[in-house]
Design an enzyme around this catalytic site. Sequence first.
Site, PDB file in Angstrom:
ATOM      1  N   GLY A   8      -9.911  68.931 -76.705  1.00 34.28           N
ATOM      2  CA  GLY A   8      -9.024  70.083 -76.485  1.00 34.28           C
ATOM      3  C   GLY A   8      -8.345  70.509 -77.775  1.00 34.28           C
ATOM      4  O   GLY A   8      -7.198  70.970 -77.777  1.00 34.28           O
ATOM      5  N   TYR A 141      -1.163  69.063 -60.610  1.00 41.27           N
ATOM      6  CA  TYR A 141      -0.953  68.670 -62.007  1.00 41.27           C
ATOM      7  C   TYR A 141      -0.104  67.396 -62.082  1.00 41.27           C
ATOM      8  O   TYR A 141      -0.423  66.463 -62.822  1.00 41.27           O
ATOM      9  CB  TYR A 141      -0.249  69.834 -62.708  1.00 41.27           C
ATOM     10  N   LYS A 145      -0.963  63.755 -63.522  1.00 39.77           N
ATOM     11  CA  LYS A 145      -0.189  63.145 -64.613  1.00 39.77           C
ATOM     12  C   LYS A 145       0.287  61.736 -64.237  1.00 39.77           C
ATOM     13  O   LYS A 145       0.240  60.826 -65.067  1.00 39.77           O
ATOM     14  CB  LYS A 145       0.990  64.039 -65.009  1.00 39.77           C
TER      15      LYS A 145
HETATM   16  C1  AKB Z   1       3.283  73.287 -67.880  1.00 38.56           C
HETATM   17  O1  AKB Z   1       4.203  74.111 -67.714  1.00 38.56           O
HETATM   18  O2  AKB Z   1       2.369  73.092 -67.065  1.00 38.56           O
HETATM   19  C2  AKB Z   1       3.316  72.435 -69.123  1.00 38.56           C
HETATM   20  C3  AKB Z   1       4.035  71.153 -68.880  1.00 38.56           C
HETATM   21  C4  AKB Z   1       5.494  71.109 -68.847  1.00 38.56           C
HETATM   22  O3  AKB Z   1       3.401  70.153 -68.706  1.00 38.56           O
HETATM   23  N1  AKB Z   1       3.917  73.173 -70.198  1.00 38.56           N
END
Ligand code: AKB
Length: 314
Positions: A8, A141, A145
Amino acid sequence: MKKILITGALGQIGSELTVKLRDIYGQDNVIATDIRKTDSEAANNGPFEILDVMDANKMVELANKYNVDTIMHMAALLSATAETKPVFAWNLNMGGLMNALETARELNLQFFTPSSIGAFGPNTPKDSTPQDTIQRPTTMYGVNKVAGELLADYYFHRFGVDTRGVRFPGLISYVTPPGGGTTDYAVEIYYEAIKNGKYSSYIDKGTYMDMMYMPDALGAIIDLMEADPSKLIHRNAFNVTAMTFEPEELTAEIKKHIPGFEISYNVDPVRQAIADSWPNSIDASAAAEEWGFKAKFDLSSMTADMLEKLKAKL
Ligand code: AKB
């Protein structure tokens, strides 16, 4: 001297990280990889290879070809995009990470990958969010994580891979725009302030999120990777932050430089819900204690620098 492969490398963090690492470790010692090539400094001023992080064999092949000792895995889909494509996000974020961890295990490489404030959720303490706390995120997300943080810990404990990582807040930069994040409003606002003198925000007033200027984010990665391992109690997923603000406070700061600047609101329910599930401010004291993390830029110095650099660029 380190020899580093970055995935990336043409993304928001990677494009600046690649250039900075080449300044420190030498042009030929940083191998930039990405799924496609763009006409950018990171792609043009040193070794570059096409790499889809889903291609495990090619990742190992490239790490072998360049004889690297470190892998920095930056390729990922950000929070808002992941919410619109959850299955793809799982496959890319987790598949890419597993391939990078396996490459590190097989070739005995030092490993870095960023986690995020997105690894926290609505029942995490919202203010001064501790390093070790409840993590039940409600976004794809965030699920990626948290799983990634656990996997990086697992590869260290189970296989002895030298895994390291931070939880980044929103990152602000004038170089490569972010794409598909929730905190992106805090970057867009500077561009629009200069171009049009006004900005319509998809994040509502009163919504606090942690942020950091890109030079501090790059410094954090480099310092953590260079840190004495015997001092690291946590290793992965260190909270790091430089500031917290909400749109009105950011607007007031921009107005000091562009007095006529105006903000209006057209709140996006998807990204607002994500922001509402994240902390107001996180506590970075473990990073400070274990490897000396300290951000240099606050809202005022970052805003002055962003506007100066963007004016020269736009
Ligand atoms: C997002 O907004 O998805 C990223 C993060 C805070 O991980 N910038």
